[in-house]
Write a protein that holds these residues in place. Sequence first.
Motif, mmCIF file in Angstrom:
data_model
loop_
_atom_site.group_PDB
_atom_site.id
_atom_site.type_symbol
_atom_site.label_atom_id
_atom_site.label_comp_id
_atom_site.label_asym_id
_atom_site.label_seq_id
_atom_site.Cartn_x
_atom_site.Cartn_y
_atom_site.Cartn_z
ATOM 1 N N ILE A 110 0.972 -1.445 -0.041
ATOM 2 C CA ILE A 110 0.400 0.346 0.295
ATOM 3 C C ILE A 110 1.159 1.252 -0.090
ATOM 4 C CG2 ILE A 110 -1.534 1.345 1.526
ATOM 5 C CD1 ILE A 110 -2.913 -1.036 1.875
ATOM 6 N N THR A 111 2.043 1.660 1.028
ATOM 7 C CA THR A 111 2.657 2.777 0.650
ATOM 8 C C THR A 111 3.609 2.454 -0.388
ATOM 9 O OG1 THR A 111 3.287 1.800 3.453
ATOM 10 C CG2 THR A 111 5.176 3.746 2.178
ATOM 11 N N GLU A 112 4.046 1.665 -1.251
ATOM 12 C CA GLU A 112 4.316 1.412 -2.772
ATOM 13 C C GLU A 112 3.852 2.497 -3.576
ATOM 14 O OE1 GLU A 112 7.082 -1.321 -5.686
ATOM 15 O OE2 GLU A 112 5.958 -2.115 -4.114
ATOM 16 N N LEU A 113 2.234 1.555 -3.720
ATOM 17 C CA LEU A 113 1.440 2.110 -4.914
ATOM 18 C C LEU A 113 1.218 2.906 -4.663
ATOM 19 C CD1 LEU A 113 -0.915 0.710 -6.538
ATOM 20 C CD2 LEU A 113 -1.555 0.227 -5.186
ATOM 21 N N SER A 114 0.785 4.190 -2.911
ATOM 22 C CA SER A 114 1.177 5.301 -3.127
ATOM 23 C C SER A 114 1.934 5.872 -3.294
ATOM 24 C CB SER A 114 0.341 5.551 -1.486
ATOM 25 O OG SER A 114 -0.105 6.900 -0.647
ATOM 26 N N GLY A 115 2.770 5.716 -3.668
ATOM 27 C CA GLY A 115 3.836 6.483 -4.142
ATOM 28 C C GLY A 115 3.818 6.551 -5.446
ATOM 29 N N GLN A 116 3.539 5.294 -5.910
ATOM 30 C CA GLN A 116 3.141 5.794 -7.477
ATOM 31 C C GLN A 116 1.775 6.006 -8.231
ATOM 32 O OE1 GLN A 116 3.505 1.323 -8.191
ATOM 33 N NE2 GLN A 116 5.434 0.675 -8.001
ATOM 34 N N LEU A 117 0.847 5.758 -7.707
ATOM 35 C CA LEU A 117 -0.237 6.511 -7.722
ATOM 36 C C LEU A 117 0.149 8.120 -7.196
ATOM 37 C CD1 LEU A 117 -3.184 4.277 -6.389
ATOM 38 C CD2 LEU A 117 -2.982 4.477 -8.465
ATOM 39 N N GLY A 118 0.552 8.841 -6.388
ATOM 40 C CA GLY A 118 0.802 9.406 -6.520
ATOM 41 C C GLY A 118 1.459 10.514 -7.647
ATOM 42 N N ALA A 119 2.257 10.010 -7.424
ATOM 43 C CA ALA A 119 3.225 10.203 -9.110
ATOM 44 C C ALA A 119 2.700 10.659 -10.310
ATOM 45 C CB ALA A 119 4.215 9.769 -9.229
ATOM 46 N N ILE A 120 1.777 9.967 -10.652
ATOM 47 C CA ILE A 120 0.928 9.346 -11.630
ATOM 48 C C ILE A 120 -0.230 10.347 -11.409
ATOM 49 C CG2 ILE A 120 -1.584 8.148 -13.121
ATOM 50 C CD1 ILE A 120 0.392 5.964 -11.679
ATOM 51 N N LEU A 121 -0.740 11.247 -10.595
ATOM 52 C CA LEU A 121 -1.561 12.089 -10.369
ATOM 53 C C LEU A 121 -0.928 13.396 -10.597
ATOM 54 C CD1 LEU A 121 -3.969 10.545 -7.771
ATOM 55 C CD2 LEU A 121 -4.703 10.676 -9.656
ATOM 56 N N ASP A 122 0.148 13.437 -10.090
ATOM 57 C CA ASP A 122 0.836 14.504 -10.033
ATOM 58 C C ASP A 122 1.171 14.475 -11.845
ATOM 59 O OD1 ASP A 122 1.241 14.875 -7.466
ATOM 60 O OD2 ASP A 122 3.012 14.647 -6.933
ATOM 61 N N TYR A 123 1.794 13.913 -12.369
ATOM 62 C CA TYR A 123 1.665 13.707 -13.702
ATOM 63 C C TYR A 123 0.864 14.414 -14.181
ATOM 64 C CZ TYR A 123 3.749 13.022 -18.132
ATOM 65 O OH TYR A 123 4.106 13.514 -19.807
ATOM 66 N N MET A 124 -0.345 13.854 -14.265
ATOM 67 C CA MET A 124 -1.905 14.084 -14.681
ATOM 68 C C MET A 124 -2.032 15.895 -14.415
ATOM 69 S SD MET A 124 -2.558 11.801 -16.578
ATOM 70 C CE MET A 124 -3.659 12.027 -16.768
ATOM 71 N N ALA A 125 -2.047 16.275 -13.411
ATOM 72 C CA ALA A 125 -2.351 18.045 -13.027
ATOM 73 C C ALA A 125 -1.217 19.099 -13.257
ATOM 74 C CB ALA A 125 -1.806 17.746 -11.379
ATOM 75 N N GLN A 126 0.058 17.918 -14.674
ATOM 76 C CA GLN A 126 0.795 19.202 -15.358
ATOM 77 C C GLN A 126 0.027 19.273 -16.337
ATOM 78 O OE1 GLN A 126 4.722 17.367 -15.036
ATOM 79 N NE2 GLN A 126 5.215 17.938 -12.594
#
Length: 96
Positions: free
Chosen positions: A23-39
Motif C-alpha cells: 500500500i505504501t509503495e502503491l501510494s507513492g506510484q499513484l501519487g506520481a501518476i496524479l502529479d503528472y496528470m495535474a501537470q
Amino acid sequence: MITLEQTAHLAHLARLELTPAEITELSGQLGAILDYMAQLQNLDLADVPPTAHAVNTANVLRPDQPVPSTLTEKLLEIAPAPEDHFFQVPQILREG
C-alpha cells in the motif's frame, strides 16, 4: 498527493489484497501518476488540433485482391496422401 487510506480504499474497491508495504509503495506510484496528470492539465492546448494518433500515419498495405495461385497444386503433389483437393490426415477425434 494520495494518502495511504485512500490507496487502501482503492485497493479494496479493486478487490486487491495488499500488504501495508505494498500500500505504501502503491501510494507513492499513484501519487506520481496524479502529479503528472495535474501537470498535463495545466498545459495550454488552445492551438493544438485534436488528433487520434501522436504521429501521422498512412496505411502502407497493398489493396487486398484475390489472385490465382498454383501453390495448392504444388503442395498436394508432395503430400503423402492427397484426396481430391484436400490433405488426408489421420483421424484425431473419436465418436462416443
